[in-house]
Structure formats: structure tokens, C-alpha cells
Motif scaffolding. Structure first.
Motif, short mmCIF file in Angstrom:
data_model
loop_
_atom_site.label_atom_id
_atom_site.label_comp_id
_atom_site.label_asym_id
_atom_site.label_seq_id
_atom_site.Cartn_x
_atom_site.Cartn_y
_atom_site.Cartn_z
N VAL A 52 0.85 -1.20 0.00
CA VAL A 52 0.00 0.00 0.00
C VAL A 52 0.88 1.24 0.00
CG1 VAL A 52 -1.62 1.36 1.40
CG2 VAL A 52 -2.03 -1.09 1.05
N VAL A 53 1.89 1.27 0.86
CA VAL A 53 2.79 2.43 0.93
C VAL A 53 3.58 2.58 -0.37
CG1 VAL A 53 4.82 3.37 2.13
CG2 VAL A 53 2.92 2.40 3.45
N ALA A 54 4.02 1.48 -0.97
CA ALA A 54 4.75 1.55 -2.24
C ALA A 54 3.87 2.12 -3.35
CB ALA A 54 5.28 0.17 -2.63
N VAL A 55 2.61 1.72 -3.38
CA VAL A 55 1.67 2.24 -4.37
C VAL A 55 1.46 3.74 -4.16
CG1 VAL A 55 -0.74 2.18 -5.17
CG2 VAL A 55 0.51 0.04 -4.78
N VAL A 56 1.27 4.14 -2.91
CA VAL A 56 1.08 5.56 -2.59
C VAL A 56 2.28 6.39 -3.04
CG1 VAL A 56 0.93 7.19 -0.65
CG2 VAL A 56 -0.55 5.17 -0.72
N ASP A 57 3.48 5.91 -2.73
CA ASP A 57 4.69 6.63 -3.14
C ASP A 57 4.76 6.78 -4.66
OD1 ASP A 57 5.44 6.92 -0.49
OD2 ASP A 57 6.90 5.27 -0.54
N ALA A 58 4.45 5.71 -5.38
CA ALA A 58 4.50 5.75 -6.85
C ALA A 58 3.45 6.72 -7.40
CB ALA A 58 4.29 4.35 -7.43
N VAL A 59 2.27 6.72 -6.83
CA VAL A 59 1.20 7.62 -7.28
C VAL A 59 1.60 9.07 -7.03
CG1 VAL A 59 -1.17 8.40 -6.83
CG2 VAL A 59 -0.68 5.95 -7.10
N GLU A 60 2.11 9.35 -5.85
CA GLU A 60 2.51 10.74 -5.55
C GLU A 60 3.61 11.22 -6.49
OE1 GLU A 60 1.78 12.16 -1.14
OE2 GLU A 60 3.13 10.43 -1.17
N GLU A 61 4.57 10.36 -6.76
CA GLU A 61 5.67 10.72 -7.66
C GLU A 61 5.16 11.00 -9.08
OE1 GLU A 61 9.45 8.36 -9.47
OE2 GLU A 61 9.22 8.28 -7.28
N ALA A 62 4.31 10.12 -9.58
CA ALA A 62 3.77 10.28 -10.94
C ALA A 62 2.89 11.52 -11.05
CB ALA A 62 3.00 9.03 -11.36
N MET A 63 2.08 11.76 -10.04
CA MET A 63 1.20 12.92 -10.08
C MET A 63 2.00 14.22 -9.99
SD MET A 63 -1.94 11.91 -10.48
CE MET A 63 -3.25 12.82 -9.67
N LEU A 64 3.04 14.23 -9.20
CA LEU A 64 3.90 15.42 -9.12
C LEU A 64 4.55 15.69 -10.48
CD1 LEU A 64 4.82 17.57 -7.14
CD2 LEU A 64 6.73 16.10 -6.53
N ALA A 65 4.99 14.63 -11.15
CA ALA A 65 5.58 14.79 -12.49
C ALA A 65 4.55 15.31 -13.49
CB ALA A 65 6.15 13.45 -12.97
N ALA A 66 3.26 15.02 -13.24
CA ALA A 66 2.18 15.50 -14.12
C ALA A 66 1.68 16.88 -13.71
CB ALA A 66 1.03 14.50 -14.12
N GLY A 67 2.30 17.45 -12.69
CA GLY A 67 1.92 18.80 -12.26
C GLY A 67 0.86 18.87 -11.19
N ALA A 68 0.58 17.75 -10.53
CA ALA A 68 -0.43 17.73 -9.47
C ALA A 68 0.23 17.33 -8.15
CB ALA A 68 -1.54 16.75 -9.81
#
Length: 146
Positions: A52-68
Motif C-alpha cells: 500500500v505504501v509503495a503504491v502511494v509513493d508511486a502515485v505521488e511521484e507520478a502525479m507530481l511529475a504530471a503537475g499535481a
């Protein structure tokens, strides 16, 4: 009123990131008709707290790269149910057991699904169990048919 194109695009970014971390049964729901605060709920499962934590980290990283950037994050320390609020998109990453128990899909069943590309839908959990370990006696959940 339906979800904005930006919200759908961000939901796909988040879903692909979650799928890349072997999240299970990823779905997106257009909640724009029901809520004024957000357009899309993205729901994904992990087989255990570590995943769960690994998924959260990946989502946050990808969303930041997308400007969110996440406006709010809750539950990461426990790793059972993490909520990430990106404004237009709210991401719920739940432990598989909690996902079955709380059944957000059933709660929001009147909301239309947002079509996700195949590479953003996650798997059935076999690959995740192999990488992150079992979470219960058989380690499976099946939410299909929703």
C-alpha cells in the motif's frame, strides 16, 4: 456535469503508477455529479501494508511529475487505507481486506465508471503477492462484476 478532461487524465496517470506497483483491481469513478469537491475517485488495493505504501509513493511521484501535488494525505503511517487528495482526483489505496470490508465501489455504485486503459487497471494480485508477500490465508480478493 461530468469529470473534467484534466481530472480523467490525472486519474489515468495515478492508475498507471499504481498498476506499475502491482496494485490490484484499480477502478475510477466519476463522482462529479455527487460531490462538489472532486471529480474522480480512484480506488486501488494492495496485498499488505508495505505494498500500500509503495503504491502511494508511486502515485505521488507520478502525479507530481504530471503537475499535481497532493493537497492532503491521510493514513500513510498505518498503510491500511491511504487517501491522497489532488483536488480534481482523490486516490484511495486500501489494503485488500479493508477494501472488501468498506466496499467503496458499492457506496458509490450510482456513479459512472471512468474507462481506464488496460495498462492502468492493475492485476488480480498474483504478481503482487509474489513480490510483497501474502496478506491473508489465500491472499486474494475479487471485486469483479461491480
Amino acid at each position: 456535469m461530468t469529470a473534467t478532461e484534466r481530472a480523467v487524465d490525472l486519474a489515468i496517470v495515478a492508475a498507471r503508477a499504481a498498476s506499475g506497483r502491482k496494485a490490484q483491481e484499480i477502478i475510477a469513478l466519476d463522482v462529479s455529479e455527487q460531490l462538489v469537491l472532486t471529480d474522480v475517485f480512484l480506488i486501488a488495493s494492495g496485498t499488505n501494508e508495505r505494498q500500500v505504501v509503495a503504491v502511494v509513493d508511486a502515485v505521488e511521484e507520478a502525479m507530481l511529475a504530471a503537475g499535481a501535488k497532493a493537497i492532503r494525505r491521510e493514513g500513510k503511517a498505518e498503510g491500511r487505507w491511504v487517501l491522497l487528495d489532488f483536488g480534481d482526483v482523490v486516490v484511495h489505496v486500501q489494503h485488500a481486506e479493508d477494501r472488501v470490508y468498506y466496499a467503496l465501489e458499492r457506496l458509490w455504485k450510482d456513479c459512472p465508471a471512468v474507462e481506464l486503459p488496460e495498462d492502468a487497471r492493475g492485476g488480480d494480485g498474483a504478481a503482487a503477492r509474489a513480490e510483497f508477500g501474502e496478506s491473508s490465508s489465500d491472499g486474494t480478493i475479487h471485486l469483479g462484476g461491480m
